[in-house]
Design a protein around this motif. Sequence first.
Motif, PDB file in Angstrom:
ATOM      1  N   VAL A 112      41.842  47.931  28.460  1.00 11.25           N
ATOM      2  CA  VAL A 112      42.510  49.443  28.925  1.00 11.25           C
ATOM      3  C   VAL A 112      43.699  49.802  28.192  1.00 11.25           C
ATOM      4  N   LYS A 113      43.735  50.911  27.818  1.00 12.31           N
ATOM      5  CA  LYS A 113      45.018  51.591  27.319  1.00 12.31           C
ATOM      6  C   LYS A 113      45.371  53.031  27.610  1.00 12.31           C
ATOM      7  N   LEU A 114      46.336  53.011  28.394  1.00  8.41           N
ATOM      8  CA  LEU A 114      46.812  54.284  29.181  1.00  8.41           C
ATOM      9  C   LEU A 114      47.846  54.772  28.210  1.00  8.41           C
ATOM     10  N   VAL A 115      47.457  55.880  27.152  1.00 11.23           N
ATOM     11  CA  VAL A 115      48.547  56.663  26.383  1.00 11.23           C
ATOM     12  C   VAL A 115      49.240  57.554  27.079  1.00 11.23           C
ATOM     13  N   LEU A 116      50.545  57.238  27.258  1.00 10.94           N
ATOM     14  CA  LEU A 116      51.606  58.186  28.256  1.00 10.94           C
ATOM     15  C   LEU A 116      52.271  59.050  27.266  1.00 10.94           C
ATOM     16  N   PRO A 117      52.628  60.319  27.713  1.00 13.01           N
ATOM     17  CA  PRO A 117      53.248  61.178  26.880  1.00 13.01           C
ATOM     18  C   PRO A 117      54.685  60.667  26.312  1.00 13.01           C
ATOM     19  N   GLU A 118      55.030  61.260  25.099  1.00 13.55           N
ATOM     20  CA  GLU A 118      56.380  60.655  24.780  1.00 13.55           C
ATOM     21  C   GLU A 118      57.461  60.753  25.794  1.00 13.55           C
ATOM     22  N   GLY A 119      58.272  59.965  25.774  1.00 17.72           N
ATOM     23  CA  GLY A 119      59.418  60.034  26.933  1.00 17.72           C
ATOM     24  C   GLY A 119      59.123  59.529  28.354  1.00 17.72           C
ATOM     25  N   TRP A 120      57.770  59.109  28.542  1.00 20.64           N
ATOM     26  CA  TRP A 120      57.300  58.674  29.822  1.00 20.64           C
ATOM     27  C   TRP A 120      56.875  57.132  29.778  1.00 20.64           C
ATOM     28  N   LYS A 121      57.237  56.471  31.197  1.00 20.74           N
ATOM     29  CA  LYS A 121      56.798  55.255  31.225  1.00 20.74           C
ATOM     30  C   LYS A 121      56.109  54.955  32.786  1.00 20.74           C
ATOM     31  N   THR A 122      55.369  53.764  32.656  1.00 21.01           N
ATOM     32  CA  THR A 122      54.724  53.410  34.086  1.00 21.01           C
ATOM     33  C   THR A 122      55.865  53.231  35.049  1.00 21.01           C
ATOM     34  N   ASN A 123      55.443  53.666  36.385  1.00 26.56           N
ATOM     35  CA  ASN A 123      56.384  53.415  37.248  1.00 26.56           C
ATOM     36  C   ASN A 123      56.444  52.116  37.886  1.00 26.56           C
ATOM     37  N   PRO A 124      57.497  51.560  37.604  1.00 29.09           N
ATOM     38  CA  PRO A 124      57.545  50.057  38.003  1.00 29.09           C
ATOM     39  C   PRO A 124      57.207  49.624  39.492  1.00 29.09           C
ATOM     40  N   LEU A 125      57.593  50.759  40.109  1.00 29.23           N
ATOM     41  CA  LEU A 125      57.601  50.533  41.454  1.00 29.23           C
ATOM     42  C   LEU A 125      56.187  50.590  42.319  1.00 29.23           C
ATOM     43  N   ALA A 126      55.519  51.299  41.610  1.00 23.73           N
ATOM     44  CA  ALA A 126      54.094  51.716  42.142  1.00 23.73           C
ATOM     45  C   ALA A 126      53.017  50.739  41.752  1.00 23.73           C
ATOM     46  N   PRO A 127      52.520  50.016  42.699  1.00 29.57           N
ATOM     47  CA  PRO A 127      51.557  48.929  42.497  1.00 29.57           C
ATOM     48  C   PRO A 127      50.386  49.442  42.171  1.00 29.57           C
ATOM     49  N   MET A 128      49.699  48.731  40.908  1.00 27.93           N
ATOM     50  CA  MET A 128      48.454  49.245  40.367  1.00 27.93           C
ATOM     51  C   MET A 128      47.311  48.356  40.458  1.00 27.93           C
ATOM     52  N   SER A 129      46.137  48.957  40.817  1.00 28.83           N
ATOM     53  CA  SER A 129      44.780  48.233  41.091  1.00 28.83           C
ATOM     54  C   SER A 129      43.849  49.253  40.166  1.00 28.83           C
ATOM     55  N   TYR A 130      42.773  48.406  40.009  1.00 33.04           N
ATOM     56  CA  TYR A 130      41.499  49.318  39.345  1.00 33.04           C
ATOM     57  C   TYR A 130      40.237  48.615  39.797  1.00 33.04           C
ATOM     58  N   TYR A 131      39.301  49.468  39.825  1.00 39.26           N
ATOM     59  CA  TYR A 131      38.088  49.082  40.495  1.00 39.26           C
ATOM     60  C   TYR A 131      36.880  48.953  39.562  1.00 39.26           C
ATOM     61  N   VAL A 132      36.015  47.897  39.794  1.00 35.81           N
ATOM     62  CA  VAL A 132      34.916  47.853  38.744  1.00 35.81           C
ATOM     63  C   VAL A 132      33.653  47.976  39.629  1.00 35.81           C
ATOM     64  N   ASP A 133      32.773  48.960  39.129  1.00 31.83           N
ATOM     65  CA  ASP A 133      31.481  49.128  39.691  1.00 31.83           C
ATOM     66  C   ASP A 133      30.396  48.661  38.640  1.00 31.83           C
ATOM     67  N   LEU A 134      29.463  48.272  39.019  1.00 29.20           N
ATOM     68  CA  LEU A 134      28.260  47.890  38.116  1.00 29.20           C
ATOM     69  C   LEU A 134      26.944  48.581  38.585  1.00 29.20           C
ATOM     70  N   ALA A 135      26.221  49.145  37.449  1.00 32.24           N
ATOM     71  CA  ALA A 135      24.872  50.067  38.106  1.00 32.24           C
ATOM     72  C   ALA A 135      23.892  48.900  38.379  1.00 32.24           C
ATOM     73  N   GLY A 136      23.208  49.113  39.800  1.00 27.89           N
ATOM     74  CA  GLY A 136      22.194  48.339  40.076  1.00 27.89           C
ATOM     75  C   GLY A 136      22.618  46.784  40.716  1.00 27.89           C
ATOM     76  N   GLU A 137      21.601  46.349  41.308  1.00 26.60           N
ATOM     77  CA  GLU A 137      21.781  44.898  41.917  1.00 26.60           C
ATOM     78  C   GLU A 137      21.877  43.770  41.088  1.00 26.60           C
ATOM     79  N   SER A 138      21.472  43.881  39.817  1.00 29.10           N
ATOM     80  CA  SER A 138      21.469  42.873  38.982  1.00 29.10           C
ATOM     81  C   SER A 138      21.530  43.118  37.437  1.00 29.10           C
ATOM     82  N   GLY A 139      21.918  42.503  36.574  1.00 28.30           N
ATOM     83  CA  GLY A 139      22.366  42.587  35.394  1.00 28.30           C
ATOM     84  C   GLY A 139      22.884  41.632  34.557  1.00 28.30           C
ATOM     85  N   PRO A 140      23.404  41.413  33.071  1.00 26.27           N
ATOM     86  CA  PRO A 140      23.994  40.600  32.387  1.00 26.27           C
ATOM     87  C   PRO A 140      25.270  40.190  33.100  1.00 26.27           C
TER      88      PRO A 140
END
Length: 782
Positions: free
Chosen positions: A675-703
């Motif tokens: 995952v690559k978040l391309v931020l505008p020039e002169g911007w940075k990620t907020n070091p004080l704000a915790p980050m999480s992501y969520y993974v979802d998978l279609a269907g009950e089974s798969g590879p």
Amino acid sequence: MMAREFWLRFSALSVAGLMALTGCAGQPASTTPIPTAALATEAPAEKPSESTDVNSAESAPASENSEPDSPAPAESPASSPAEPASESQPTEAPAEEAKEPAPEVAAEDAPKAEEPEIAHPFPRRFDLPDFPKDMEWINTGALSKRDIKGKFVLLDFWTYCCINCMHVLPELKKLEKKYPNELVVIGVHSAKFDTEKDAANIRSAVLRYEVEHPVVNDAEHEIWNMCGVSSWPTVLLVDPEGFAVWGRAGEFKFEEVQAVIERAKPYYIAKKLLDEKPIKFPLESEKEAPTPLRFPGKILADAAGQRLFISDSNHNRIVITSLDGKLIETIGSGVIGKADGSFAEASFDHPQGCALDGETLYVADTENHLLRKIDLTKKTVTTIAGTGKQAESAWPGIEEVRLTAEVPERWVGPPKTTGINSPWALWVHEKNLYIAMAGPHQIWKMPLDESEIGPYAGNGREDIVDGPLIPKVPYTEGFSSFAQPSGLSSDGEWLFVADSEGSSIRAVPFDPTKEVRTIVGTSELPGGRLFDFGDVDGPRERAKLQHALEVVYSEGKIYVADTYNNKIKLVDAKTGEVKTIAGSGSPGTSDDPATFDEPAGLALVGETLYVADTNNHLIRKVDVATGKTSTLTIEGLTPPQKPVAAKTPDFSSAKVEKLETVTLKPVDGKVTLQVKLVLPEGWKTNPLAPMSYYVDLAGESGPVSRAAAGKKKLAAPTSTFAVELPVTSDGTDEVTISLNYYYCEKSDEGVCKIGSVVFKVPLKLDAAAESASAELSHAAAE
């Protein structure tokens, strides 16, 4: 010809003779030879027989020499030659007499054309009698046809010893989830073994297999005979009006029944015959209190390390204790899954047997159809064999043979891409791991270097037959046959096998020039070798066991978990003489006199025999010299905590980045999305704000392993990170990755913003792909 037509009309209901090889304790189905003269033998098909649907519009009539193996029972109601009348069945209209032309009418006065009549999806269907009265029911009170009128009903004929019946249960769960309001599944438990006739034992099996639908105790096969059933498993579909419309003998897949229901639903909805009101049954599981162990299936002792390894099967974990019961470690989160990783992250699905080689523990991850390897030093779990899906064949490479017509010298394949089928017990001998593969009724072998895997003994026929190890041509008679092998032990020269469905103890040579033999059991009978069982001590010629699930060898003796007799027995490895050393035969938890409830695992250290007392959720100790029995207390062991589902944020207003299909090559059982978040020039990620992501998978089974789904917290806020996805096989899947991110102007006094993005990634997993990773890029708004 009339007899053949009669059979075809009733074969969906009266399924005698349709027993597939994969069904329990019946004659093989009609053969499906491999297309080469060398393989054109009278061998049964590797797969379950195809469904026999008398209402299939495109069904071809049987050829003159394709008669089923056995006719329907003569007295079965399903075999009645008189087809019941039904108002919905089409009839031929009589020819009308000639009439004068009707007077013309104005267009506006003409009657509107009637809507075309919806054709009945089942022009041939048959009424079934009601359930017999006074039967014992589990997960419900007594039911009648009237109670479930308006629902599709799927009758599942099963018996709880049968591995093929176990394979059907996940398909039933899928159907119950797909049709919660339209379908009622009813398990018709028609026992094979005497102990399976007892309602308390069936209740334990319902809890052990986590069955969530009504089950009726058909102990004397009344419903079985009424429906003309001849093998386990068999399913029979009943329509909302109470008529049987479709049947299937052998294992089946969810999609087969789904197709029948989907074809039929529009008619029953249009006729207002389908009742879609929810129906709730009182489940036995709702009455159960938590226990530290839950249906422990196997136990392994490490005398040198003074440890016990307990397969806490229904808690989906391995428990390590000292010999006196001190808790050392638990391996597995308790959640059903296939995840590799640390002891806390890893997941299993009802594991059974284990084998130890130094500080490496091998685990038969039975319902995942996988072999797992645990590094006890690094405290990690990895998958070493299986694809995570039940193998369709007992012979690796069989599909290629059908294309090339070339028979391989050996039936082996790469472990991680070769499907396996319900591994139940393991044994390490020299540089090889031996596997009791219960599903295909074989003993398999894998070198410890994990270079290949395949069958070592057993022709794939479910039977108790002695002879040479394995044929070159699948299913060739005259070679050894097994029947759901479930326990392994050894004296260094022979591999002893608890061959459960034949209630026999077998011996498999490590020397391939020798032959499989039977220590005690049914191999010498002319027929019915899977149905001769009992509880008889004495000389080999007279002794009988009942569904024995475990063996442990020591100094010329074989200790046996005679599971369905609730006893521990001792068998002389040379003479086959049998005697009971513990257990009264009645189920119970008493130490004096000793009672057990379907014990399934054994481990010996010195004079102490440890017993996995499965239905009692306990580990017992038996002094083999005196028979004195006690119960092991595991201090500090508690049930796994149920995971708390993370609340997923609302991403409805997020920017959606939908990718074209991404093709990746699995490496070390995983692929990576960068995952690559391309931020505008002169911007940075907020070091004080915790980050999480969520993974979802279609269907009950798969590879992609479903254990990868859920909330994942990053160690620190960042604009680039890797999402590793464990995979079990090639194939296609759809992954969704959602996240909120926080970014600020780099100047200390700048403003901060919140962004949201959802990546939708169609994945194709292919061993021939060029890369194991792909980049997901998103440009943040200024």
